[in-house]
Design an enzyme around this catalytic site. Structure first.
Site, PDB file in Angstrom:
ATOM      1  N   ASP A 269     -10.093 -23.325 -17.973  1.00  0.00           N
ATOM      2  CA  ASP A 269     -10.550 -24.701 -18.090  1.00  0.00           C
ATOM      3  C   ASP A 269      -9.571 -25.623 -17.373  1.00  0.00           C
ATOM      4  OD1 ASP A 269     -10.698 -27.129 -20.716  1.00  0.00           O
ATOM      5  OD2 ASP A 269     -11.934 -26.962 -18.939  1.00  0.00           O
ATOM      6  N   ILE A 288       2.954 -15.540 -23.948  1.00  0.00           N
ATOM      7  CA  ILE A 288       2.519 -16.094 -25.226  1.00  0.00           C
ATOM      8  C   ILE A 288       1.210 -15.457 -25.675  1.00  0.00           C
ATOM      9  CG2 ILE A 288       1.714 -18.212 -26.331  1.00  0.00           C
ATOM     10  CD1 ILE A 288       3.740 -19.711 -24.532  1.00  0.00           C
ATOM     11  N   HIS A 474     -29.885   6.264   4.576  1.00  0.00           N
ATOM     12  CA  HIS A 474     -29.287   6.723   3.319  1.00  0.00           C
ATOM     13  C   HIS A 474     -30.275   7.581   2.540  1.00  0.00           C
ATOM     14  CE1 HIS A 474     -26.537   3.295   4.207  1.00  0.00           C
ATOM     15  NE2 HIS A 474     -25.642   4.139   3.703  1.00  0.00           N
ATOM     16  N   ASN A 475     -30.648   8.699   3.116  1.00  0.00           N
ATOM     17  CA  ASN A 475     -31.634   9.596   2.527  1.00  0.00           C
ATOM     18  C   ASN A 475     -31.002  10.965   2.258  1.00  0.00           C
ATOM     19  OD1 ASN A 475     -31.451  10.740   5.135  1.00  0.00           O
ATOM     20  ND2 ASN A 475     -33.157   9.451   5.855  1.00  0.00           N
ATOM     21  N   TRP A 476     -31.842  11.924   1.885  1.00  0.00           N
ATOM     22  CA  TRP A 476     -31.334  13.264   1.564  1.00  0.00           C
ATOM     23  C   TRP A 476     -30.639  13.914   2.759  1.00  0.00           C
ATOM     24  CZ3 TRP A 476     -29.748  16.613  -1.792  1.00  0.00           C
ATOM     25  CH2 TRP A 476     -29.715  17.982  -1.480  1.00  0.00           C
ATOM     26  N   GLN A 477     -31.134  13.657   3.980  1.00  0.00           N
ATOM     27  CA  GLN A 477     -30.524  14.268   5.153  1.00  0.00           C
ATOM     28  C   GLN A 477     -29.069  13.814   5.311  1.00  0.00           C
ATOM     29  OE1 GLN A 477     -32.789  16.386   6.737  1.00  0.00           O
ATOM     30  NE2 GLN A 477     -30.973  17.304   7.670  1.00  0.00           N
ATOM     31  N   HIS A 478     -28.827  12.542   5.007  1.00  0.00           N
ATOM     32  CA  HIS A 478     -27.448  12.029   5.030  1.00  0.00           C
ATOM     33  C   HIS A 478     -26.615  12.715   3.944  1.00  0.00           C
ATOM     34  CE1 HIS A 478     -24.013   9.338   4.928  1.00  0.00           C
ATOM     35  NE2 HIS A 478     -24.308   8.966   3.688  1.00  0.00           N
ATOM     36  N   HIS A 516     -23.781  11.193  -3.750  1.00  0.00           N
ATOM     37  CA  HIS A 516     -23.084   9.909  -3.641  1.00  0.00           C
ATOM     38  C   HIS A 516     -23.987   8.736  -3.286  1.00  0.00           C
ATOM     39  CE1 HIS A 516     -23.355  10.623   0.669  1.00  0.00           C
ATOM     40  NE2 HIS A 516     -22.935   9.392   0.866  1.00  0.00           N
ATOM     41  N   ASP A 628     -18.306  10.795   4.147  1.00  0.00           N
ATOM     42  CA  ASP A 628     -19.353   9.780   4.244  1.00  0.00           C
ATOM     43  C   ASP A 628     -19.523   9.277   5.684  1.00  0.00           C
ATOM     44  OD1 ASP A 628     -21.371   8.221   3.212  1.00  0.00           O
ATOM     45  OD2 ASP A 628     -20.039   6.634   2.506  1.00  0.00           O
TER      46      ASP A 628
END
Length: 755
Positions: A269, A288, A474-478, A516, A628
């Site tokens: 605040d 404190i 960003h699929n299964w192959q990746h 992942h 990755d």
């Protein structure tokens, strides 16, 4: 008829002077005769004491005593046993704007009783704190000061059937012409008739104050419970009400993070908006707030700069001057959940009643915070249920026949160069990838070592594959490509054999790579937050929105019936494996990588220490990031195809952002993106730096650095083609998929290879 016409009736004969004892004190008289006072004037005084406030009553009594003693001023010091303090609210006929208070111990107050009949001795023996209080009102040049204690009999709740005599007032006379004996006798005679009224009025005032306090706290409770849906709004409301109830300038509120034993404040605040977005963490036992959290006791500090626990660095940084502090714990039914810290009471110091208000207020705070957290958990559970239903609707079940086809697949799965970093996993047929994943587990001796059931593992792999959406990149192959790179690292660097990773860490590494990006939506973390998606409502407060969702879906898949291939692990190994999977999946967020980069680099330069837990964590995170980004270590034709997939996904997000009325960044804007520049920036500032760290630890990884270097050269040579075709009206993506780009860049790379 009496000669004094101002008197209502003559002084009776019994109102005469009686000589005191030899030591100068006044002896108690069983007849309680008036020695000095005029009955008529005392009756007039008592008749006028009809006010409902002690302040007005004190004014009338002060004026009466001042007239009777010919003093220049008279005032009364209230001795408050409950709050253990002395307080002056009226001097003469003037009501002070701010009462003057000082804390006193119960023993100090009790000692005054000894001098109740001798004002001179009382004045000499006063506590230094009382002397300081008096000096705020009376200067040394004013003249003589007489102080007469007033005592009263009271019953204590903690001492049944026993009456205690305690002082309730100190009546002070400044520069009176009367002697000490006269003043003492007059005060005792006057308060014989006025004291009961004064004390009853004081008690009524306390009852009114408590009633008002209860009404205020009930109003606060209503306000707090209207903010349960948003914890940040609730915390702001708590701070605002705490300030109002205690009349403080500023309030800060810390919540206890029980996992890391820190006090966390996301909102201060009085700070600037930029500072309000900064999370502040302090150790539970420091400062404190830390002291109050550790001990559970309220801390009322009159002078902040003289207190050993106060840290003045924040004052120096903000320009705010902290004078006094009231810090109190916030509890739920069993434990401390936070700490509130009030600074600078506007009209003096925080007193006993502020402490009482704070203690009562903290109960409402604790209840409302815990209800808010429960409410958030209910919302999270509803959101997760929605996600689960959405996922169930999106994917079909895995049949027993599908599992059997993987387990009993007759193919050899022995592709050339499968264990070489030059192998391109994207060239494996989609339908055969589950078989190759099972093969990787076999070759790494994970199935036999952990007694994993092949059909359970196969079912998990098939469910994981179904968990990936049909998005461009960003699929299964990746996922399969990333898992294959993990397999290559484990085999080629001999991570387990040489003690870099344990067998359990190797198992977690392969699982994490496989899962992942499960249920990736083809959009970034920033997009999830900007669009206020269900995922953002679940995970934005923790950061790494998509990565936490991937982790959640991994655990969900593992807990699906017939999928928990880790069930053969011991309880300890099972918990450790899940922790490893969590850390590894979260490590794929590049934001986390950038935080760890300097420490990973230092680890590589100083040498990896197998027995150091931090080194093992840094290495696992590094291996996850490399896996990755492993597409960038393949040959130019493959990295170009991957770029096509990536930018197709990027531009889809950019189109969604435009529909939302937002301007996408250039990298995701199909009209503005300069693909070779973006790729070069990514390769030179991110990828090659990461793989250089890997090659420092594992020299054989230099081949990966060399591959990235060739791709940097390829993208550099592509800029001419992009510039040429862009002028002709082609978009950046059109150039990327053109045959001319492929042909010219390949020619450049072949020229480099010629001697």
């Amino acid at each position: 008829m009496a000669s004094d016409t101002n008197e209502l009736f003559p002084i009776p004969a019994y109102c005469k002077t009686i000589v005191g004892s030899e030591d100068g004190t006044i002896e108690d008289s069983p007849l309680q005769k008036l020695e000095i006072s005029n009955p008529a004037r005392i009756l007039q005084l008592c008749e006028g004491l009809t006010d409902r406030t002690t302040k007005k009553l004190e004014i009338k009594i002060n004026k009466y005593l001042q007239a009777e003693t010919d003093a220049s001023s008279v005032f009364m010091i209230n001795l408050l046993t409950v709050s253990e303090e002395a307080m002056v609210q009226v001097v003469g006929d003037n009501i002070l704007e701010t009462s003057i208070r000082t804390p006193l111990s119960e023993d100090t107050i009790s000692d005054i009783v000894e001098y109740k009949d001798n004002s001179l001795k009382c004045a000499e023996k006063l506590d230094p704190k009382l002397q300081t209080l008096i000096n705020e009102i009376v200067t040394k040049d004013t003249g003589d000061l007489n102080i007469v204690p007033i005592v009263a009999k009271e019953r204590r709740a903690n001492i049944p059937k026993k009456t205690i005599v305690s002082p309730v007032y100190l009546v002070c006379f400044v520069n009176s012409s009367k002697d000490n004996r006269y003043i003492t006798t007059l005060v005792h005679e006057t308060f014989k008739y006025c004291l009961a009224l004064l004390l009853n009025t004081r008690e009524c005032e306390e009852e009114r104050r408590l009633k008002q306090q209860c009404q205020s706290l009930l109003a606060v409770a209503r306000k707090l419970f209207s903010h349960l849906g948003d914890l940040n709004d609730l915390l702001k409301e708590i701070m605002s009400e705490a300030r109002r109830l205690t009349n403080a300038e500023r309030c800060s509120l810390f919540l206890l993070d029980p996992d890391h034993m820190h006090l966390v404040a996301k909102v201060f605040d009085g700070m600037s908006p930029a500072e309000k977005n900064t999370e502040v963490r302090i150790a539970k036992d420091q400062g404190i707030a830390g002291h109050v959290a550790a001990t559970g006791t309220i801390l009322n500090i009159k002078n902040a700069y003289k207190h050993p626990l106060f840290y003045k660095g924040i004052d120096e940084a903000t320009g705010f001057k902290t004078r006094n502090i009231l810090c109190f714990p916030i509890r739920d039914e069993d434990t401390i959940v936070g700490v509130a810290q009030l600074c600078n009471k506007m009209d003096g110091h925080f007193d006993y009643f502020d402490e009482q208000v704070a203690n009562a207020f903290s109960i409402y705070c604790g209840i409302s915070i815990m209800h808010s957290l429960v409410y958030k958990r209910i919302q999270d559970a509803q959101a997760r249920s929605q996600l689960s239903n959405e996922l169930m609707m999106y994917h079909m079940q895995v049949s027993d026949q599908d599992v059997a086809d993987v387990v009993t697949c007759p193919n050899s799965h022995d592709l050339p160069n499968f264990e070489s970093f030059s192998f391109v996993p994207r060239r494996v047929f989609h339908r055969e990838t589950p078989c190759f994943v099972l093969e990787m587990f076999e070759r790494l001796d994970l199935i036999d070592h952990f007694r994993i059931k092949r059909d359970t593992l196969a079912r998990f792999i098939l469910y994981a594959r179904k968990g990936y959406r049909d998005v461009p990149y960003h699929n299964w192959q990746h996922a399969f490509s990333v898992a294959h790179f993990a397999f290559l690292c484990l085999r080629n660097f001999q991570l387990v054999e040489k003690g870099y990773l344990s067998k359990l860490e190797a198992l977690a590494y392969l699982i994490s790579c496989l899962c992942h990006d499960i249920d990736h939506r083809g959009t970034t973390n920033a997009f999830q937050q900007q669009s206020n998606s269900v995922l953002a409502s679940l995970y934005s407060s923790e950061g790494s929105v998509m990565e936490r969702h991937h982790l959640s879906q991994t655990i969900c898949t593992l807990n699906t019936e017939g999928c928990n291939f880790l069930e053969s692990l011991s309880r300890e190994d099972y918990i450790k494996c899940l922790d490893l999977i969590k850390n590894m999946i979260l490590a794929t967020d590049l934001a986390i990588h950038y935080k760890l980069h300097s420490r990973q680099l230092a680890m590589a330069q100083e040498g990896f220490t197998r027995s150091n837990p931090e080194h093992r964590y840094y290495l696992c995170s590094l291996l996850m990031t490399c896996a990755d980004l492993s597409d960038q270590t393949k040959d130019w034709p493959e990295t170009k195809k991957v770029a096509q997939l990536i930018y197709t996904e990027f531009f889809m997000q950019g189109d969604l952002e435009r529909k939302m009325g937002k301007q996408p960044v250039d990298m995701m804007n199909r009209e503005k993106a300069s693909i070779p520049d973006h790729q070069l920036e990514f390769l030179t500032e991110c990828c090659i730096c990461i793989f250089r760290i890997l090659s420092t630890i594992f020299p054989s990884a230099k081949t990966l650095v060399d591959s990235i270097t060739r791709n940097i050269i390829a993208w550099e040579s592509s800029k001419n083609v992009f510039d040429k075709l862009r002028v002709e009206g082609c978009t950046s993506y059109d150039v990327l998929i053109s045959e001319e780009l492929e042909r010219q860049v390949q020619a450049t790379l072949e020229c480099m290879q010629d001697p």
